[in-house]
Design a protein around this motif. Structure first.
Motif, mmCIF file in Angstrom:
data_model
loop_
_atom_site.group_PDB
_atom_site.id
_atom_site.type_symbol
_atom_site.label_atom_id
_atom_site.label_comp_id
_atom_site.label_asym_id
_atom_site.label_seq_id
_atom_site.Cartn_x
_atom_site.Cartn_y
_atom_site.Cartn_z
ATOM 1 N N THR A 46 40.033 40.044 31.617
ATOM 2 C CA THR A 46 40.086 38.972 32.611
ATOM 3 C C THR A 46 38.655 38.751 33.071
ATOM 4 O OG1 THR A 46 42.314 39.609 33.343
ATOM 5 C CG2 THR A 46 41.015 38.243 34.839
ATOM 6 N N LYS A 47 38.024 37.716 32.543
ATOM 7 C CA LYS A 47 36.594 37.550 32.749
ATOM 8 C C LYS A 47 36.296 36.616 33.924
ATOM 9 C CE LYS A 47 35.221 38.611 28.001
ATOM 10 N NZ LYS A 47 34.352 38.260 26.863
ATOM 11 N N VAL A 48 35.659 37.182 34.916
ATOM 12 C CA VAL A 48 35.139 36.430 36.059
ATOM 13 C C VAL A 48 33.614 36.501 36.009
ATOM 14 C CG1 VAL A 48 35.068 36.231 38.571
ATOM 15 C CG2 VAL A 48 37.202 36.891 37.434
ATOM 16 N N VAL A 49 33.081 37.676 36.243
ATOM 17 C CA VAL A 49 31.631 37.878 36.167
ATOM 18 C C VAL A 49 31.118 37.599 34.763
ATOM 19 C CG1 VAL A 49 29.788 39.599 36.354
ATOM 20 C CG2 VAL A 49 31.586 39.512 38.078
ATOM 21 N N LEU A 50 31.901 37.979 33.753
ATOM 22 C CA LEU A 50 31.471 37.805 32.359
ATOM 23 C C LEU A 50 31.895 36.470 31.760
ATOM 24 C CD1 LEU A 50 32.194 41.337 30.801
ATOM 25 C CD2 LEU A 50 30.032 40.448 31.697
ATOM 26 N N ARG A 107 30.248 46.936 44.266
ATOM 27 C CA ARG A 107 30.466 47.421 42.903
ATOM 28 C C ARG A 107 29.430 48.460 42.473
ATOM 29 N NH1 ARG A 107 34.974 45.426 43.870
ATOM 30 N NH2 ARG A 107 35.878 43.744 42.603
ATOM 31 N N GLY A 108 28.580 48.881 43.393
ATOM 32 C CA GLY A 108 27.555 49.856 43.035
ATOM 33 C C GLY A 108 28.030 51.292 43.042
ATOM 34 N N GLY A 109 29.222 51.535 43.593
ATOM 35 C CA GLY A 109 29.743 52.897 43.608
ATOM 36 C C GLY A 109 30.396 53.284 44.916
ATOM 37 N N ALA A 110 29.845 52.844 46.043
ATOM 38 C CA ALA A 110 30.374 53.235 47.352
ATOM 39 C C ALA A 110 31.660 52.493 47.693
ATOM 40 C CB ALA A 110 29.323 53.004 48.433
ATOM 41 N N GLY A 111 31.804 51.256 47.241
ATOM 42 C CA GLY A 111 33.023 50.499 47.476
ATOM 43 C C GLY A 111 33.198 49.999 48.898
ATOM 44 N N PHE A 112 32.102 49.804 49.628
ATOM 45 C CA PHE A 112 32.208 49.312 51.005
ATOM 46 C C PHE A 112 32.519 47.812 50.983
ATOM 47 C CE2 PHE A 112 30.708 47.830 55.134
ATOM 48 C CZ PHE A 112 31.217 48.807 55.976
ATOM 49 N N PRO A 113 33.397 47.326 51.877
ATOM 50 C CA PRO A 113 33.734 45.889 51.902
ATOM 51 C C PRO A 113 32.502 45.011 52.099
ATOM 52 C CG PRO A 113 35.319 47.136 53.215
ATOM 53 C CD PRO A 113 34.223 48.099 52.831
ATOM 54 N N THR A 114 32.276 44.121 51.162
ATOM 55 C CA THR A 114 31.068 43.295 51.174
ATOM 56 C C THR A 114 31.015 42.372 52.386
ATOM 57 O OG1 THR A 114 31.023 43.362 48.759
ATOM 58 C CG2 THR A 114 29.723 41.638 49.824
ATOM 59 N N ALA A 119 41.514 37.652 45.812
ATOM 60 C CA ALA A 119 42.363 38.725 46.328
ATOM 61 C C ALA A 119 43.697 38.816 45.597
ATOM 62 C CB ALA A 119 42.601 38.525 47.820
ATOM 63 N N SER A 120 44.066 37.753 44.857
ATOM 64 C CA SER A 120 45.324 37.783 44.103
ATOM 65 C C SER A 120 45.244 38.699 42.894
ATOM 66 C CB SER A 120 45.705 36.366 43.651
ATOM 67 O OG SER A 120 44.797 35.889 42.652
ATOM 68 N N MET A 121 44.028 39.089 42.499
ATOM 69 C CA MET A 121 43.831 40.013 41.387
ATOM 70 C C MET A 121 43.579 41.410 41.934
ATOM 71 S SD MET A 121 41.359 37.744 38.884
ATOM 72 C CE MET A 121 40.190 37.307 40.187
ATOM 73 N N GLY A 122 43.976 42.414 41.172
ATOM 74 C CA GLY A 122 43.687 43.780 41.568
ATOM 75 C C GLY A 122 44.827 44.444 42.300
ATOM 76 N N THR A 123 44.490 45.443 43.105
ATOM 77 C CA THR A 123 45.484 46.220 43.837
ATOM 78 C C THR A 123 45.354 45.931 45.330
ATOM 79 O OG1 THR A 123 44.010 48.136 44.127
ATOM 80 C CG2 THR A 123 45.310 48.040 42.102
ATOM 81 N N GLU A 124 46.154 46.615 46.113
ATOM 82 C CA GLU A 124 46.173 46.355 47.554
ATOM 83 C C GLU A 124 44.820 46.599 48.208
ATOM 84 O OE1 GLU A 124 48.559 47.778 51.614
ATOM 85 O OE2 GLU A 124 49.163 48.544 49.644
ATOM 86 N N ARG A 125 44.144 47.671 47.804
ATOM 87 C CA ARG A 125 42.874 48.022 48.435
ATOM 88 C C ARG A 125 41.655 47.791 47.532
ATOM 89 N NH1 ARG A 125 42.137 50.798 52.781
ATOM 90 N NH2 ARG A 125 40.478 52.065 51.855
ATOM 91 N N SER A 126 41.888 47.555 46.257
ATOM 92 C CA SER A 126 40.787 47.277 45.320
ATOM 93 C C SER A 126 41.044 45.913 44.686
ATOM 94 C CB SER A 126 40.691 48.367 44.247
ATOM 95 O OG SER A 126 40.415 49.621 44.817
ATOM 96 N N LYS A 127 40.432 44.890 45.255
ATOM 97 C CA LYS A 127 40.695 43.516 44.839
ATOM 98 C C LYS A 127 39.761 43.080 43.708
ATOM 99 C CE LYS A 127 43.691 42.892 48.209
ATOM 100 N NZ LYS A 127 45.142 42.778 47.925
ATOM 101 N N GLY A 128 40.245 42.106 42.940
ATOM 102 C CA GLY A 128 39.416 41.470 41.922
ATOM 103 C C GLY A 128 39.320 42.250 40.632
ATOM 104 N N THR A 129 38.253 41.988 39.897
ATOM 105 C CA THR A 129 38.020 42.627 38.606
ATOM 106 C C THR A 129 36.847 43.594 38.714
ATOM 107 O OG1 THR A 129 36.475 40.904 37.886
ATOM 108 C CG2 THR A 129 38.818 40.576 37.382
ATOM 109 N N VAL A 175 38.130 43.975 33.596
ATOM 110 C CA VAL A 175 39.581 43.996 33.793
ATOM 111 C C VAL A 175 39.884 44.012 35.284
ATOM 112 C CG1 VAL A 175 40.104 45.170 31.613
ATOM 113 C CG2 VAL A 175 39.641 46.528 33.675
ATOM 114 N N PRO A 176 41.079 43.548 35.676
ATOM 115 C CA PRO A 176 41.451 43.628 37.086
ATOM 116 C C PRO A 176 41.688 45.080 37.494
ATOM 117 C CG PRO A 176 42.832 42.051 35.894
ATOM 118 C CD PRO A 176 42.092 42.846 34.869
ATOM 119 N N PHE A 177 41.370 45.426 38.726
ATOM 120 C CA PHE A 177 41.781 46.711 39.256
ATOM 121 C C PHE A 177 43.301 46.811 39.132
ATOM 122 C CE2 PHE A 177 37.705 46.778 41.674
ATOM 123 C CZ PHE A 177 37.292 48.045 41.296
#
Length: 338
Positions: free
Chosen positions: A9-13, A60-67, A234-244, A261-263
């Motif tokens: 599922t390509k968004v960034v790519l 997406r750098g590793g910490a996963g803090f809400p942008t 936000a429609s992609m991914g999981t409840e707490r990890s959204k998107g791809t 890929v989507p979370f």
């Protein structure tokens, strides 16, 4: 080939490999800088931040803090000078996601940085690229020059009254420079040493001024989120990890490269289906997130890819690397793959 590309599922790519990374015209023909134009013409900084918050995008750098929360805190910080930093010091062994994006679609990263500057109220930014990425440096610098000539970077962007410009800084091979406070020390001209008991960078970051730092992949998501809306992402991914999420596949696996890929996608689908499994023997496990990421054995390949879910396994999504090893791989082989 079909499994590797068609099942992503390509968004960034979405434009990587489809447009000329050296051509701003090609990027604009693919709706590039439409998000920036939309933001400057129609949204306040607070509305822009709200879109990012609704998307659920986490760093997406590793910490996963809400942008969105990071941007909001920097926006609210009381200071006449604020900074934007793009962390492109991708130092985790076996990870090459950011390099792929910068070499394939540099304007997407640049557009995300400019939108962020408007949202938080910054006029100056830096991108810190590791010295081992000369082509990425060249292409990003070329993209910056094209953007300046087109009125998309520099003073009074698109006649909006907002000004923002960027400087490229290079790492010198230091792995620790990927850590946020160490990177800021390096940009300031000092050694890349992490700061102890530091305040939050959105309050006192670069030169003790409020600073927003995100990595390449995070910034590359922003224009897509603005164009399509926070709810779409936000429609992609999981409840707490959204998107791809981008992942680098390497090690003892048939198909190596970067996938998106989507979370929530099962780990086994990525390793065995899209990656093709091991060329010989059987996949015994995967090392995610670099050498510090723990090991996920093949018996847990039904685990959905999720930031918090991986944490519970004692592993991490990290910056996005999957190094596979089979039943014949010794620890020295694994170190070589990384």
């Amino acid at each position: 080939y079909y499994n590797f590309h068609a099942k992503q599922t390509k968004v960034v790519l979405s434009d990587c490999g489809n447009i000329d990374p050296e051509s701003i015209e090609a990027y604009i023909e693919a709706d590039g800088y439409k998000a920036l134009e939309k933001v400057l013409a129609s949204y306040s900084p607070e509305q822009t931040i709200d879109i990012v918050k609704k998307s659920g995008l986490r760093g997406r750098g590793g910490a996963g803090f809400p942008t969105g929360l990071k941007w909001e805190a920097c926006r609210k910080a009381n200071s006449g000078q604020k900074y934007i930093i793009c962390n492109a010091d991708e130092g985790d062994p076996g990870v090459f996601c950011d390099r792929t994006v910068m070499e394939g679609d540099p304007h997407a990263v640049l557009e995300g940085m400019i939108i962020a500057s408007y949202a938080v109220g910054s006029t100056t930014g830096f991108i810190y690229i590791r010295a081992e990425y000369p082509l990425a440096t060249e292409l990003f610098g070329h993209a910056m020059q094209q953007a300046r000539e087109s009125g998309l970077l520099g003073k009074d962007i698109l006649g909006s009254g907002h000004s923002f410009d960027i400087e490229i800084r290079h790492g010198a091979g230091s792995y620790v420079a990927g850590e946020s406070s160490a990177q800021m020390s390096s940009i300031e001209g000092g050694r890349a040493m992490p700061r102890l008991k530091r305040p939050r960078s959105v309050e006192r970051g670069l030169w003790a001024k409020p600073t927003t730092m995100n990595n390449v992949e995070t910034f590359a998501n922003i224009a897509h989120i603005v164009k399509n809306g926070g709810a779409w992402y936000a429609s992609m991914g999981t409840e707490r990890s959204k998107g791809t999420k981008l992942f680098s596949l390497s090690g003892h696996i048939v198909r190596t490269g970067v996938i998106e890929v989507p979370f929530g996608t099962p780990l086994g689908k990525v390793i065995l289906d899209m990656g093709g499994g091991a060329p010989d023997g059987k996949i015994k496990g995967v090392l995610p997130g670099g050498p510090a990421g723990g090991i996920i054995p093949a018996g847990l390949f039904d685990q959905p890819i999720d930031i918090d879910g991986f944490d519970k396994l004692g592993a991490m999504v990290g910056s996005g690397g999957f190094t596979a090893f089979n039943d014949r791989t010794c620890i020295l082989d694994l170190a070589r793959y990384c």
